[in-house]
Motif scaffolding. Structure first.
Motif, PDB file in Angstrom:
ATOM      1  N   GLU A  28      16.215  25.767  91.953  1.00  0.00           N
ATOM      2  CA  GLU A  28      17.237  25.168  91.074  1.00  0.00           C
ATOM      3  C   GLU A  28      17.599  23.763  91.557  1.00  0.00           C
ATOM      4  N   ARG A  29      17.634  23.598  92.865  1.00  0.00           N
ATOM      5  CA  ARG A  29      17.959  22.276  93.420  1.00  0.00           C
ATOM      6  C   ARG A  29      16.887  21.252  93.016  1.00  0.00           C
ATOM      7  N   LYS A  30      15.627  21.653  93.142  1.00  0.00           N
ATOM      8  CA  LYS A  30      14.541  20.748  92.773  1.00  0.00           C
ATOM      9  C   LYS A  30      14.587  20.454  91.270  1.00  0.00           C
ATOM     10  N   LEU A  31      14.843  21.513  90.498  1.00  0.00           N
ATOM     11  CA  LEU A  31      14.930  21.326  89.044  1.00  0.00           C
ATOM     12  C   LEU A  31      16.034  20.323  88.702  1.00  0.00           C
ATOM     13  N   ALA A  32      17.204  20.475  89.342  1.00  0.00           N
ATOM     14  CA  ALA A  32      18.327  19.579  89.055  1.00  0.00           C
ATOM     15  C   ALA A  32      17.973  18.134  89.415  1.00  0.00           C
ATOM     16  N   TYR A  33      17.343  17.933  90.560  1.00  0.00           N
ATOM     17  CA  TYR A  33      16.951  16.573  90.962  1.00  0.00           C
ATOM     18  C   TYR A  33      15.945  15.988  89.972  1.00  0.00           C
ATOM     19  N   ASP A  34      14.985  16.807  89.570  1.00  0.00           N
ATOM     20  CA  ASP A  34      13.990  16.343  88.602  1.00  0.00           C
ATOM     21  C   ASP A  34      14.639  16.025  87.250  1.00  0.00           C
ATOM     22  N   MET A  35      15.628  16.844  86.883  1.00  0.00           N
ATOM     23  CA  MET A  35      16.330  16.592  85.616  1.00  0.00           C
ATOM     24  C   MET A  35      17.098  15.279  85.676  1.00  0.00           C
ATOM     25  N   ILE A  36      17.710  14.988  86.830  1.00  0.00           N
ATOM     26  CA  ILE A  36      18.455  13.728  86.971  1.00  0.00           C
ATOM     27  C   ILE A  36      17.492  12.541  86.852  1.00  0.00           C
ATOM     28  N   ARG A 104      34.697  16.575  68.119  1.00  0.00           N
ATOM     29  CA  ARG A 104      34.804  17.623  69.141  1.00  0.00           C
ATOM     30  C   ARG A 104      36.171  17.518  69.815  1.00  0.00           C
ATOM     31  N   PRO A 105      36.558  18.572  70.567  1.00  0.00           N
ATOM     32  CA  PRO A 105      37.785  18.457  71.366  1.00  0.00           C
ATOM     33  C   PRO A 105      37.724  17.252  72.299  1.00  0.00           C
ATOM     34  N   GLU A 106      38.910  16.657  72.536  1.00  0.00           N
ATOM     35  CA  GLU A 106      38.970  15.429  73.332  1.00  0.00           C
ATOM     36  C   GLU A 106      39.099  15.716  74.827  1.00  0.00           C
ATOM     37  N   PHE A 107      39.847  16.780  75.146  1.00  0.00           N
ATOM     38  CA  PHE A 107      40.070  17.130  76.555  1.00  0.00           C
ATOM     39  C   PHE A 107      39.502  18.517  76.804  1.00  0.00           C
ATOM     40  N   ILE A 108      38.806  18.657  77.913  1.00  0.00           N
ATOM     41  CA  ILE A 108      38.272  19.984  78.245  1.00  0.00           C
ATOM     42  C   ILE A 108      38.474  20.298  79.731  1.00  0.00           C
ATOM     43  N   THR A 109      38.445  21.591  80.002  1.00  0.00           N
ATOM     44  CA  THR A 109      38.313  22.047  81.386  1.00  0.00           C
ATOM     45  C   THR A 109      37.009  22.823  81.439  1.00  0.00           C
ATOM     46  N   VAL A 110      36.176  22.515  82.409  1.00  0.00           N
ATOM     47  CA  VAL A 110      34.916  23.236  82.556  1.00  0.00           C
ATOM     48  C   VAL A 110      34.877  23.872  83.939  1.00  0.00           C
ATOM     49  N   GLU A 111      34.432  25.116  83.963  1.00  0.00           N
ATOM     50  CA  GLU A 111      34.249  25.810  85.233  1.00  0.00           C
ATOM     51  C   GLU A 111      32.774  26.103  85.395  1.00  0.00           C
ATOM     52  N   ALA A 112      32.264  25.910  86.597  1.00  0.00           N
ATOM     53  CA  ALA A 112      30.831  26.055  86.832  1.00  0.00           C
ATOM     54  C   ALA A 112      30.604  26.298  88.317  1.00  0.00           C
ATOM     55  N   LEU A 113      29.336  26.391  88.689  1.00  0.00           N
ATOM     56  CA  LEU A 113      28.960  26.425  90.103  1.00  0.00           C
ATOM     57  C   LEU A 113      28.237  25.130  90.409  1.00  0.00           C
ATOM     58  N   ASN A 114      28.381  24.650  91.642  1.00  0.00           N
ATOM     59  CA  ASN A 114      27.569  23.498  92.033  1.00  0.00           C
ATOM     60  C   ASN A 114      26.272  24.006  92.678  1.00  0.00           C
ATOM     61  N   LEU A 115      25.446  23.091  93.155  1.00  0.00           N
ATOM     62  CA  LEU A 115      24.138  23.478  93.695  1.00  0.00           C
ATOM     63  C   LEU A 115      24.253  24.321  94.964  1.00  0.00           C
ATOM     64  N   ASP A 116      25.426  24.285  95.608  1.00  0.00           N
ATOM     65  CA  ASP A 116      25.623  25.124  96.786  1.00  0.00           C
ATOM     66  C   ASP A 116      26.214  26.483  96.419  1.00  0.00           C
ATOM     67  N   GLY A 117      26.339  26.730  95.107  1.00  0.00           N
ATOM     68  CA  GLY A 117      26.862  28.015  94.656  1.00  0.00           C
ATOM     69  C   GLY A 117      28.373  28.108  94.727  1.00  0.00           C
ATOM     70  N   GLU A 118      29.031  26.967  94.966  1.00  0.00           N
ATOM     71  CA  GLU A 118      30.491  26.977  95.049  1.00  0.00           C
ATOM     72  C   GLU A 118      31.098  26.754  93.668  1.00  0.00           C
ATOM     73  N   PRO A 119      32.176  27.491  93.372  1.00  0.00           N
ATOM     74  CA  PRO A 119      32.822  27.288  92.074  1.00  0.00           C
ATOM     75  C   PRO A 119      33.506  25.926  91.991  1.00  0.00           C
ATOM     76  N   ILE A 120      33.339  25.243  90.858  1.00  0.00           N
ATOM     77  CA  ILE A 120      34.026  23.971  90.659  1.00  0.00           C
ATOM     78  C   ILE A 120      34.728  24.001  89.309  1.00  0.00           C
ATOM     79  N   LYS A 121      35.783  23.216  89.224  1.00  0.00           N
ATOM     80  CA  LYS A 121      36.564  23.154  87.991  1.00  0.00           C
ATOM     81  C   LYS A 121      36.835  21.678  87.736  1.00  0.00           C
TER      82      LYS A 121
END
Ligand code: NI
Length: 168
Positions: A28-36, A104-121
């Motif tokens: 996934e890390r390699k995929l993300a770097y390639d996507m960037i 689309r909505p103007e303000f959002i909150t998004v919750e996800a994981l980063n590449l280290d698997g840590e939750p981010i908001k």
């Protein structure tokens, strides 16, 4: 890093619901770097994994509004709050040459994981909120043209088929 091939509409992968990532590893890390790299070389500001043919819930986003360009990778992103409504002209790397105003909505909150698997908001507005919504839609097989009126969409479909006719 490697540049990946961007899938162009109507490639069926763009309409598939992408799978959750159970655990982000080196793949996934390699995929993300390639996507960037792929996003930057196409002058895009966001890219979703299905757009490079990988049906996984991963998006990359370039936050271009600050002093410095910051690339974010969001895994399994989920928009948990939306507020307001705003119009903005959108395009998509999978729909070359097509752009249109989308509400689309103007303000959002998004919750996800980063590449280290840590939750981010992240609380976002402006361009960043717009990109995250556009890319998260890709994970559910939704393209921005789906948000347009029937007539506008019909016009765009005509443009798309005309395009195929001239590009030999
Ligand atoms: Ni797109």
């Amino acid at each position: 890093m490697a540049k990946l091939e961007i899938k162009i509409y109507p490639d069926p992968v763009l309409r598939k619901k992408a799978a959750n990532v159970e655990k982000a590893g080196s793949g996934e890390r390699k995929l993300a770097y390639d996507m960037i790299e792929t996003m930057r070389s196409a002058n895009g500001v966001g890219l979703a994994a299905p757009q490079v043919g990988i049906s996984k819930r991963i998006i990359v986003v370039e936050d271009a509004e600050g002093d410095e360009k910051i690339s974010l990778t969001l895994i399994n992103p989920k928009i948990t709050q939306k507020k307001g409504r705003v119009k903005f002209c959108e395009g998509c790397l999978s729909l070359p040459g097509i752009s249109n105003d989308v509400i689309r909505p103007e303000f959002i909150t998004v919750e996800a994981l980063n590449l280290d698997g840590e939750p981010i908001k992240i609380n976002a507005d402006g361009l960043l909120a717009r990109i995250i919504q556009h890319e998260t839609d890709h994970l559910d097989g939704i393209m921005f043209i789906d948000k347009l009126s029937f007539l506008k969409r019909k016009k765009i479909m005509k443009q798309l088929s005309a395009k195929v006719c001239v590009e030999f």
